[in-house]
Enzyme design. Structure first.
Site, PDB file in Angstrom:
ATOM      1  N   MET A  13       0.827  -1.210   0.000  1.00 52.28           N
ATOM      2  CA  MET A  13       0.000   0.000   0.000  1.00 52.28           C
ATOM      3  C   MET A  13       0.869   1.272   0.000  1.00 52.28           C
ATOM      4  SD  MET A  13      -2.676  -1.389   2.896  1.00 52.28           S
ATOM      5  CE  MET A  13      -1.340  -1.932   3.988  1.00 52.28           C
ATOM      6  N   GLN A  55     -10.765   3.517   0.556  1.00 54.97           N
ATOM      7  CA  GLN A  55     -10.377   4.877   0.945  1.00 54.97           C
ATOM      8  C   GLN A  55     -11.264   5.901   0.258  1.00 54.97           C
ATOM      9  OE1 GLN A  55      -6.251   5.024  -0.214  1.00 54.97           O
ATOM     10  NE2 GLN A  55      -5.509   4.103   1.685  1.00 54.97           N
ATOM     11  N   THR A  86       2.375   1.511   5.938  1.00 56.46           N
ATOM     12  CA  THR A  86       1.828   2.728   5.357  1.00 56.46           C
ATOM     13  C   THR A  86       1.320   3.596   6.497  1.00 56.46           C
ATOM     14  OG1 THR A  86      -0.024   3.621   4.057  1.00 56.46           O
ATOM     15  CG2 THR A  86      -0.315   1.451   4.983  1.00 56.46           C
ATOM     16  N   ASN A  87       1.318   4.905   6.296  1.00 57.07           N
ATOM     17  CA  ASN A  87       0.836   5.818   7.333  1.00 57.07           C
ATOM     18  C   ASN A  87      -0.680   5.893   7.388  1.00 57.07           C
ATOM     19  OD1 ASN A  87       3.265   7.653   8.541  1.00 57.07           O
ATOM     20  ND2 ASN A  87       3.720   7.066   6.439  1.00 57.07           N
ATOM     21  N   CYS A 199       3.898   9.804   4.559  1.00 55.45           N
ATOM     22  CA  CYS A 199       3.486   8.883   3.507  1.00 55.45           C
ATOM     23  C   CYS A 199       4.771   8.146   3.164  1.00 55.45           C
ATOM     24  CB  CYS A 199       2.931   9.622   2.297  1.00 55.45           C
ATOM     25  SG  CYS A 199       2.879   8.613   0.791  1.00 55.45           S
ATOM     26  N   THR A 200       4.728   6.834   3.173  1.00 56.62           N
ATOM     27  CA  THR A 200       5.977   6.070   3.067  1.00 56.62           C
ATOM     28  C   THR A 200       6.635   6.165   1.704  1.00 56.62           C
ATOM     29  OG1 THR A 200       4.620   4.087   2.713  1.00 56.62           O
ATOM     30  CG2 THR A 200       5.477   4.451   4.940  1.00 56.62           C
ATOM     31  N   GLU A 201       5.942   6.765   0.703  1.00 57.06           N
ATOM     32  CA  GLU A 201       6.577   6.954  -0.608  1.00 57.06           C
ATOM     33  C   GLU A 201       7.316   8.279  -0.730  1.00 57.06           C
ATOM     34  OE1 GLU A 201       3.829   3.741  -1.033  1.00 57.06           O
ATOM     35  OE2 GLU A 201       3.353   5.806  -0.466  1.00 57.06           O
TER      36      GLU A 201
END
Length: 240
Positions: A13, A55, A86-87, A199-201
């Protein structure tokens, strides 16, 4: 006999940042234990399209069921602690925690630990609109004594758009990087001592060396905390 605990990762995700978790956890285990050691990991990689559909409709009960099922599969695979990679989906942290009998390590706790280490009391949050605008993330940080500031409304909308139109699809452009750097610089003027890439990206787009503020790559911070807990000689606290 195992020298470390098995980590359960609920990922996908997006899968781009899940790679960061797997790599960093293994790097730490290899560095700490040496030889041919690698991390003991069980991974449930969800189809992000399924999660994203929930979401968009705001159906976090349905996404909570997806994460709970994934967590149970992690435990069936031997996980002794679990993380959501993921956050935003920490909106479902309690759904997952209630479904399993092992600790579920919260990403905001990793952010708070990094803040404590550096003496930061206020951080800027960059992430999806729910992370920046709702209370679930800020309240977790506040429980550790960490305050947050967020960008203006138009900037929050732009940060969110870039995440879902680009970053979670593996698209990383110079134009978006430049825009994020402008927004980060604005956070400094509102009292942020550091910025959390919530956000992990985002850490894949903005190298820490280019940020106008000290940065916390939440994916890396979370992965490092997981590795430390997996290697710890004492049991992981149940309240994670």
């Amino acid at each position: 006999m195992s020298t470390h605990r098995t980590i359960g990762l609920v990922g996908g995700m997006s899968w781009h940042s899940t790679l960061t978790y797997y790599r960093r956890i293994n790097e730490i285990v290899a560095e700490r234990l040496g030889g041919h050691h690698s991390a003991r990991v069980t991974l449930q990689s969800l189809d992000f399209a399924d999660v994203r559909a929930h979401q968009l409709t705001g159906d976090y009960e349905a996404s909570g069921r997806l994460l709970a099922e994934a967590g149970r599969r992690c435990v069936a695979g031997g996980a002794e602690l679990i993380a959501i990679c993921t956050n935003l989906m920490h909106k479902n942290h309690q759904h997952l925690a209630a479904a399993v009998d092992v600790p579920v390590v919260h990403i905001a706790d990793a952010v708070a630990e990094r803040c404590r280490r550096h003496g930061w009391a206020t951080v800027g949050l960059l992430g999806t609109r729910p992370v920046m605008e709702e209370s679930f993330y800020a309240e977790r940080l506040a429980s550790h004594g960490i305050g947050v500031v967020t960008p203006s409304g138009p900037d929050r909308a732009e940060v969110d758009r870039i995440i879902f139109d680009e970053l979670t699809r593996g698209i990383f452009t110079d134009a978006s990087r430049h825009r994020y750097l402008e927004i980060i610089a604005g956070l400094a003027g509102h009292g942020a001592e550091a910025v959390a890439f919530a956000c992990t990206e985002i850490g894949l787009l903005v190298p820490s060396s280019t940020s106008p503020l000290p940065s916390i790559d939440t994916g890396l911070a979370h992965a490092e905390l997981l590795a430390e807990l997996a290697l710890a000689p004492v049991p992981v606290p149940a309240g994670c």
